[in-house]
Write a protein that holds these residues in place. Structure first.
Motif, PDB file in Angstrom:
ATOM      1  N   TYR A 128      47.589  46.742 -17.277  1.00 54.37           N
ATOM      2  CA  TYR A 128      47.869  47.151 -18.654  1.00 54.37           C
ATOM      3  C   TYR A 128      47.439  46.119 -19.686  1.00 54.37           C
ATOM      4  O   TYR A 128      47.652  46.300 -20.877  1.00 54.37           O
ATOM      5  CB  TYR A 128      49.364  47.432 -18.808  1.00 54.37           C
ATOM      6  CG  TYR A 128      49.878  48.449 -17.830  1.00 54.37           C
ATOM      7  CD1 TYR A 128      49.670  49.818 -18.039  1.00 54.37           C
ATOM      8  CD2 TYR A 128      50.570  48.059 -16.689  1.00 54.37           C
ATOM      9  CE1 TYR A 128      50.121  50.758 -17.135  1.00 54.37           C
ATOM     10  CE2 TYR A 128      51.040  48.997 -15.773  1.00 54.37           C
ATOM     11  CZ  TYR A 128      50.816  50.340 -16.000  1.00 54.37           C
ATOM     12  OH  TYR A 128      51.266  51.265 -15.108  1.00 54.37           O
TER      13      TYR A 128
ATOM     14  N   GLN B 146      59.727  54.824  -9.940  1.00 52.91           N
ATOM     15  CA  GLN B 146      59.392  53.412 -10.113  1.00 52.91           C
ATOM     16  C   GLN B 146      58.240  52.998  -9.198  1.00 52.91           C
ATOM     17  O   GLN B 146      57.345  52.261  -9.606  1.00 52.91           O
ATOM     18  CB  GLN B 146      60.618  52.541  -9.844  1.00 52.91           C
ATOM     19  CG  GLN B 146      61.699  52.626 -10.908  1.00 52.91           C
ATOM     20  CD  GLN B 146      61.178  52.390 -12.305  1.00 52.91           C
ATOM     21  OE1 GLN B 146      61.267  53.256 -13.174  1.00 52.91           O
ATOM     22  NE2 GLN B 146      60.598  51.223 -12.527  1.00 52.91           N
TER      23      GLN B 146
ATOM     24  N   SER C  25      55.083  54.542 -10.490  1.00 59.45           N
ATOM     25  CA  SER C  25      54.597  53.776 -11.636  1.00 59.45           C
ATOM     26  C   SER C  25      53.827  52.532 -11.180  1.00 59.45           C
ATOM     27  O   SER C  25      52.823  52.138 -11.776  1.00 59.45           O
ATOM     28  CB  SER C  25      55.783  53.383 -12.506  1.00 59.45           C
ATOM     29  OG  SER C  25      55.496  52.254 -13.293  1.00 59.45           O
TER      30      SER C  25
ATOM     31  N   PRO D   3      59.292  52.832 -17.318  1.00 54.95           N
ATOM     32  CA  PRO D   3      59.146  52.497 -15.885  1.00 54.95           C
ATOM     33  C   PRO D   3      58.555  51.107 -15.668  1.00 54.95           C
ATOM     34  O   PRO D   3      59.006  50.377 -14.780  1.00 54.95           O
ATOM     35  CB  PRO D   3      58.183  53.578 -15.374  1.00 54.95           C
ATOM     36  CG  PRO D   3      58.384  54.726 -16.285  1.00 54.95           C
ATOM     37  CD  PRO D   3      58.694  54.140 -17.630  1.00 54.95           C
ATOM     38  N   LEU D   4      57.588  50.738 -16.495  1.00 53.00           N
ATOM     39  CA  LEU D   4      56.994  49.408 -16.360  1.00 53.00           C
ATOM     40  C   LEU D   4      58.032  48.324 -16.621  1.00 53.00           C
ATOM     41  O   LEU D   4      58.134  47.339 -15.881  1.00 53.00           O
ATOM     42  CB  LEU D   4      55.811  49.259 -17.327  1.00 53.00           C
ATOM     43  CG  LEU D   4      55.135  47.882 -17.314  1.00 53.00           C
ATOM     44  CD1 LEU D   4      54.508  47.595 -15.955  1.00 53.00           C
ATOM     45  CD2 LEU D   4      54.078  47.777 -18.415  1.00 53.00           C
TER      46      LEU D   4
ATOM     47  N   GLN E 197      54.877  55.616 -19.870  1.00 55.57           N
ATOM     48  CA  GLN E 197      54.830  54.643 -18.774  1.00 55.57           C
ATOM     49  C   GLN E 197      55.502  53.316 -19.126  1.00 55.57           C
ATOM     50  O   GLN E 197      55.611  52.423 -18.288  1.00 55.57           O
ATOM     51  CB  GLN E 197      53.367  54.381 -18.367  1.00 55.57           C
ATOM     52  CG  GLN E 197      52.742  55.580 -17.665  1.00 55.57           C
ATOM     53  CD  GLN E 197      51.247  55.381 -17.423  1.00 55.57           C
ATOM     54  OE1 GLN E 197      50.796  54.301 -17.077  1.00 55.57           O
ATOM     55  NE2 GLN E 197      50.481  56.446 -17.608  1.00 55.57           N
TER      56      GLN E 197
ATOM     57  N   ALA F 285      61.273  48.534 -16.267  1.00 51.23           N
ATOM     58  CA  ALA F 285      62.249  48.487 -15.166  1.00 51.23           C
ATOM     59  C   ALA F 285      61.668  47.730 -13.974  1.00 51.23           C
ATOM     60  O   ALA F 285      62.338  46.889 -13.374  1.00 51.23           O
ATOM     61  CB  ALA F 285      62.660  49.894 -14.755  1.00 51.23           C
TER      62      ALA F 285
END
Lengths: 210, 210
Positions: free
Chosen positions: B201, A193, A196, B157-158, B154, B160
């Motif tokens: 992102y 995490q 990321s 994880p993003l 990805q 979370a």
DNA sequence: GTCTATAATCAGATAGAC
DNA sequence: GTCTATCTGATTATAGAC
């Protein structure tokens, strides 16, 4: 001439065992819901005996915090060594994660702790500030070496998110996933995490390592 | 013919006032440290009277959770409307933040709550899963429209991290900063943290908006 | 619906024998 | 250092009058 251990030796085996068992119970149920009777039972001793080692419940909580402080300071001391190896930071992070897990009740039940002992507030605040500064120094170091590419206006928000994820990750697992014990998988998940979080800002040189 | 309100009407004014005041006290001190006597005093009624409205403390906690569930479901219902306007998501996020703050004790003191009433576990888990799914749907929608560019590996994880920051942000302010009341500044700060998380992102089209 | 008792329980803490 | 016995105070909850 070597003296025998003093009767109230701070490192006394029973005393240390009480601290360890209390820590476990605090993490499981929160310090408010753990009674001195339960702690004594877990340690296999009588309640009266417990009160010989810790004259109040507050003193016991303080002893747990002492241990956390010592562990955290060890970690901090290592972080202060300006290692040229960027993977050292990863190792520190990993140990920080394990520490946050081992003492997660400190974060989770802070309100109850402060109510139990308002004097703790200053210690906890100081420790927290100290740790956050260490994280900032670490990150700044990576930045100066162009291993982390973050525009100035995005640095503080990134640090705050880093702190939130790196500290509350354990609570997230604890509360949302109902995890009872930290396995290497969970640790890896938490590190993932953070990875990321940093990923968009990492220099190509670090992408492979982290 | 209109009936007068029943004596035990769920919407009874006193009952609702008790719930509101209990919520405030729970957020401040944690449900374990708030006594029925304090709640009664805050409501300006007698303890015996409090027990007329809620036969156990657990029933009172359940009533607070009822209200949170209702509020959260309202938010969810709005999120389900597939608005073409991406800024609508921002509005939802803002309301979610206020909600998390208003009921922050639910997250913070969940362990104590579950000990008080194990039946709550299923409700809380279901609600949590429901909410997280809603967040995922929302994000996926942005992705499908190429407003959010995230490689598959990805995405989880993003999500979370998004969840951790968006829910624990309130605890961070509460516990680490000692914030007592949520000001527009704090709300803006929290939103900024989520924005910082998403920023790498975002499609150029959204960068200006968010 | 609201109040005044009061019961029942349990937590933290102490005294003093061993 | 460890135990038994006990105290004190707080907290949840109930019974019954108004």
């Amino acid at each position: 001439m070597r003296r025998k251990k003093a009767a109230t030796n701070k490192g006394g085996a029973t005393r240390q065992r009480i601290v360890t068992l209390a820590l476990g119970l605090f993490n499981e149920n929160g310090p408010d819901r753990v009674t001195t009777a339960q702690i004594a039972a877990a340690a296999g001793i009588n309640e009266g005996n417990l009160y010989y080692h810790f004259r109040t419940k507050e003193a016991l909580v303080a002893a747990v915090l002492d241990r956390f402080e010592a562990d955290a300071m060890d970690l901090l001391a290592e972080g202060a060594e300006d290692s040229a190896d960027p993977t050292a930071s990863l190792g520190l992070l990993q140990r920080w994660f394990a520490l946050v897990w081992d003492y997660r009740f400190l974060l989770r039940d802070m309100i109850g702790l402060l109510a139990l002992s308002p004097e703790l507030r200053l210690r906890v605040r100081a420790l927290s500030a100290h740790l956050r500064e260490a994280v900032e120094v670490l990150a700044q170091r990576l930045r100066e070496r162009d291993l982390l590419i973050v525009p100035d206006e995005q640095f503080q928000p990134l640090l705050a998110n880093l702190w939130i994820v790196a500290t509350y990750w354990a609570l997230y697992l604890d509360l949302h996933e109902g995890i009872a014990a930290l396995t290497p998988d969970h640790l890896a998940w938490g590190l993932g995490q953070v990875r990321s979080l940093l990923r968009p800002y990492l220099a190509p040189a670090l992408q492979a390592l982290v």
